[in-house]
Design an enzyme around this catalytic site. Structure first.
Site, PDB file in Angstrom:
ATOM      1  N   GLN A   1      37.830  10.416  21.029  1.00 23.00           N
ATOM      2  CA  GLN A   1      37.277  11.720  20.867  1.00 23.00           C
ATOM      3  C   GLN A   1      37.504  12.133  19.022  1.00 23.00           C
ATOM      4  O   GLN A   1      38.516  11.703  18.414  1.00 23.00           O
ATOM      5  CB  GLN A   1      38.249  12.686  21.428  1.00 23.00           C
TER       6      GLN A   1
ATOM      7  N   GLY B   1      44.076  16.431  33.096  1.00 21.19           N
ATOM      8  CA  GLY B   1      44.972  16.480  32.075  1.00 21.19           C
ATOM      9  C   GLY B   1      46.383  16.434  32.400  1.00 21.19           C
ATOM     10  O   GLY B   1      46.939  15.419  32.736  1.00 21.19           O
ATOM     11  N   ARG B   2      47.109  17.605  32.659  1.00 22.08           N
ATOM     12  CA  ARG B   2      48.327  17.698  32.871  1.00 22.08           C
ATOM     13  C   ARG B   2      48.680  16.908  34.343  1.00 22.08           C
ATOM     14  O   ARG B   2      49.990  16.435  34.461  1.00 22.08           O
ATOM     15  CB  ARG B   2      48.769  18.924  32.986  1.00 22.08           C
TER      16      ARG B   2
ATOM     17  N   ARG C   1      31.633  17.617  24.166  1.00 26.13           N
ATOM     18  CA  ARG C   1      32.535  18.518  24.549  1.00 26.13           C
ATOM     19  C   ARG C   1      32.538  19.987  24.221  1.00 26.13           C
ATOM     20  O   ARG C   1      32.377  19.951  22.863  1.00 26.13           O
ATOM     21  CB  ARG C   1      34.204  18.234  24.552  1.00 26.13           C
TER      22      ARG C   1
ATOM     23  N   TYR D   1      37.169  24.249  17.265  1.00 26.81           N
ATOM     24  CA  TYR D   1      37.395  23.823  16.092  1.00 26.81           C
ATOM     25  C   TYR D   1      36.005  23.872  15.404  1.00 26.81           C
ATOM     26  O   TYR D   1      34.975  24.570  15.764  1.00 26.81           O
ATOM     27  CB  TYR D   1      37.826  22.140  16.615  1.00 26.81           C
TER      28      TYR D   1
HETATM   29  C1  FMN Z   1      49.190  18.470  25.624  1.00 25.54           C
HETATM   30  C2  FMN Z   1      47.682  18.609  25.667  1.00 25.54           C
HETATM   31  C3  FMN Z   1      47.014  18.128  24.554  1.00 25.54           C
HETATM   32  C4  FMN Z   1      45.565  18.431  24.689  1.00 25.54           C
HETATM   33  N1  FMN Z   1      44.631  17.965  23.608  1.00 25.54           N
HETATM   34  C5  FMN Z   1      43.547  18.075  23.628  1.00 25.54           C
HETATM   35  C6  FMN Z   1      42.695  17.194  22.614  1.00 25.54           C
HETATM   36  O1  FMN Z   1      43.069  16.480  21.865  1.00 25.54           O
HETATM   37  N2  FMN Z   1      41.421  17.438  22.722  1.00 25.54           N
HETATM   38  C7  FMN Z   1      40.785  18.296  23.807  1.00 25.54           C
HETATM   39  O2  FMN Z   1      39.302  18.191  23.919  1.00 25.54           O
HETATM   40  N3  FMN Z   1      41.499  18.770  24.741  1.00 25.54           N
HETATM   41  C8  FMN Z   1      42.685  18.772  24.733  1.00 25.54           C
HETATM   42  N4  FMN Z   1      43.655  19.310  25.656  1.00 25.54           N
HETATM   43  C9  FMN Z   1      42.955  19.946  26.656  1.00 25.54           C
HETATM   44  C10 FMN Z   1      42.587  19.207  27.954  1.00 25.54           C
HETATM   45  O3  FMN Z   1      41.827  17.965  27.727  1.00 25.54           O
HETATM   46  C11 FMN Z   1      42.173  19.833  29.201  1.00 25.54           C
HETATM   47  O4  FMN Z   1      40.752  20.257  29.040  1.00 25.54           O
HETATM   48  C12 FMN Z   1      43.232  20.976  29.598  1.00 25.54           C
HETATM   49  O5  FMN Z   1      44.497  20.484  29.506  1.00 25.54           O
HETATM   50  C13 FMN Z   1      43.002  21.486  31.054  1.00 25.54           C
HETATM   51  O6  FMN Z   1      42.879  20.454  31.978  1.00 25.54           O
HETATM   52  P1  FMN Z   1      44.320  20.305  32.982  1.00 25.54           P
HETATM   53  O7  FMN Z   1      44.456  21.561  33.651  1.00 25.54           O
HETATM   54  O8  FMN Z   1      43.652  19.063  34.016  1.00 25.54           O
HETATM   55  O9  FMN Z   1      45.330  19.980  32.229  1.00 25.54           O
HETATM   56  C14 FMN Z   1      45.082  19.210  25.453  1.00 25.54           C
HETATM   57  C15 FMN Z   1      45.698  19.697  26.374  1.00 25.54           C
HETATM   58  C16 FMN Z   1      46.921  19.393  26.496  1.00 25.54           C
HETATM   59  C17 FMN Z   1      47.919  19.763  27.853  1.00 25.54           C
END
Ligand code: FMN
Length: 374
Positions: A103, A318-319, A227, A176
């Site tokens: 990414q 993600g989480r 994205r 961003y």
């Molecule tokens: C610790 C953390 C770091 C993240 N860093 C990015 C990132 O570098 N790029 C991005 O597009 N989204 C980032 N996100 C967003 C996640 O890709 C995702 O969209 C968001 O956590 C919701 O999904 P979830 O509910 O499954 O966690 C980040 C999320 C978390 C929790």
């Protein structure tokens, strides 16, 4: 128990990249790069473990140019000296059986000033809405600088190819730089890059064209994804109507996939669109035959299956994958009942997380699932 086979259907992207299932490691910044901004051992271990089940693993976001760095502990893709670091990341993902996607972004007005020598830039001089950036002056990029950043995305793509990645994801989401150009709130330019919605879409279009041009140099199938975030809360911020125009552009570009950034995969629109239908559903409709990755608060196999029912082609976790690195393998083996849903501080080593990420999780990211929170 639900039939999970739809999650495990293989898929072949337009570019020819093939994946073993519909599950994706969501891009997550770990804040753990080495002091020279190369990928750390801790990040390699974190990603490798979570790439063992998913079809596609999207890395934490890398910056494409020094002025676009967005976080402490972020790794870079901004010069050829990064190739070894990037190659190590691609290799660990691929050895684990997933396709590796880098990414890439420019943080724009969300850069911490101390990371960009005080020169925080954006489409216009509009400050970041992030409370921690209040009072930070922002400088509007010149036309030449805009062109240079477009080329930087192409160069980062070339490096991704040389490093062995299977694709790149253009990070046009989460407020961003690319989103700053699309949004009328942050883009007040009167040159060719601003004004009407059509002009505000020129920056993402130029980046997509440049990245696709670079991707054609790859000797093996190489995908390009994009994205985006569908809406912004502030006045003059993005609405679903802006997003539909962006989606028409993305669809016309014949991307390998589009990835929507959502907090809740099933949530409805705030402004514009049909209030009765989820955003995911409306976005999938608008994209036609371009595949869509859905994400947001997906914890159980039923959540993931629902996201597919709403129109997603893929489901990013993600989480859930932070808390349960073997989520995919357990679900595939019919052991969904064994998924870890809470954690304690004693689980720290068992989770293979870089220290800054562990601190984020226990500090605010999934504090509600920490059963020994103090
Ligand atoms: C610790 C953390 C770091 C993240 N860093 C990015 C990132 O570098 N790029 C991005 O597009 N989204 C980032 N996100 C967003 C996640 O890709 C995702 O969209 C968001 O956590 C919701 O999904 P979830 O509910 O499954 O966690 C980040 C999320 C978390 C929790």
């Amino acid at each position: 128990m639900s039939d999970v086979t739809p999650l495990f259907e293989p898929y072949t992207f337009r570019s020819g990249v093939q994946v073993r299932n519909r599950l994706v490691l969501a891009p997550m910044t770990t804040g753990s790069a080495d002091p020279d901004d190369s990928v750390s051992q801790a990040e390699l271990d974190y990603v490798a473990r979570r790439s063992a089940g998913v079809g596609l693993a999207i890395t934490a976001v890398a910056y494409v140019t020094p002025g676009g760095k967005g976080f402490h502990g972020q790794f870079g893709a901004e010069h050829d000296g990064r190739l070894d670091s990037l190659r190590a990341l691609a290799t660990r993902i691929k050895v684990a059986g997933a396709r590796a996607v880098l990414q890439i972004f420019h943080a724009g007005h969300n850069s911490p000033p101390e990371l960009v020598q005080g020169d925080v830039t954006s489409a216009s001089d509009v400050p970041s809405p992030q409370p921690q950036r209040a009072g930070v002056p922002v400088r509007a990029l010149s036309g030449d600088e805009v062109q240079a950043i477009v080329r930087d995305f192409g160069q980062a793509t070339r490096r991704a190819i040389e490093a062995g990645f299977d694709g790149v994801e253009i990070h046009g989401a989460n407020g961003y730089l690319i989103q700053q150009f699309v949004s009328a709130h942050s883009n007040r330019r009167s040159d060719e890059w601003g004004g009407s919605l059509e002009r505000r879409l020129r920056f993402p279009e130029a980046i997509i064209d440049e990245v696709q041009r670079a991707s054609r140099q790859a000797q093996t199938p190489f995908l390009v994804g994009y994205r985006f975030s569908p809406e912004e809360p502030h006045e003059q911020g993005l609405t679903m109507n802006d997003t539909f125009a962006l989606l028409d552009l993305l669809r016309a570009k014949q991307l390998d996939y589009v990835h929507v950034s959502l907090q809740d995969y099933a949530g409805g629109p705030r402004r514009g669109g049909d209030p009765e239908l989820s955003r995911l559903n409306q976005i999938a409709e608008r994209l036609g035959d371009t595949p869509l990755i859905g994400v947001g608060n997906i914890w159980t196999p039923d959540d993931a299956l629902n996201a597919l029912t709403l129109g997603a082609t893929f489901v990013a976790l993600g989480r859930a994958l932070l808390l349960e690195p073997e989520w995919v393998q357990k679900v595939q083996a019919g052991q969904a009942g064994d998924l870890r849903t809470t954690f304690t501080r004693a689980d720290r080593d068992a989770l293979t997380l870089p220290d800054p990420m562990w601190n984020m999780l226990t500090g605010f990211m999934i504090k509600d699932r920490l059963t020994d929170a103090s």
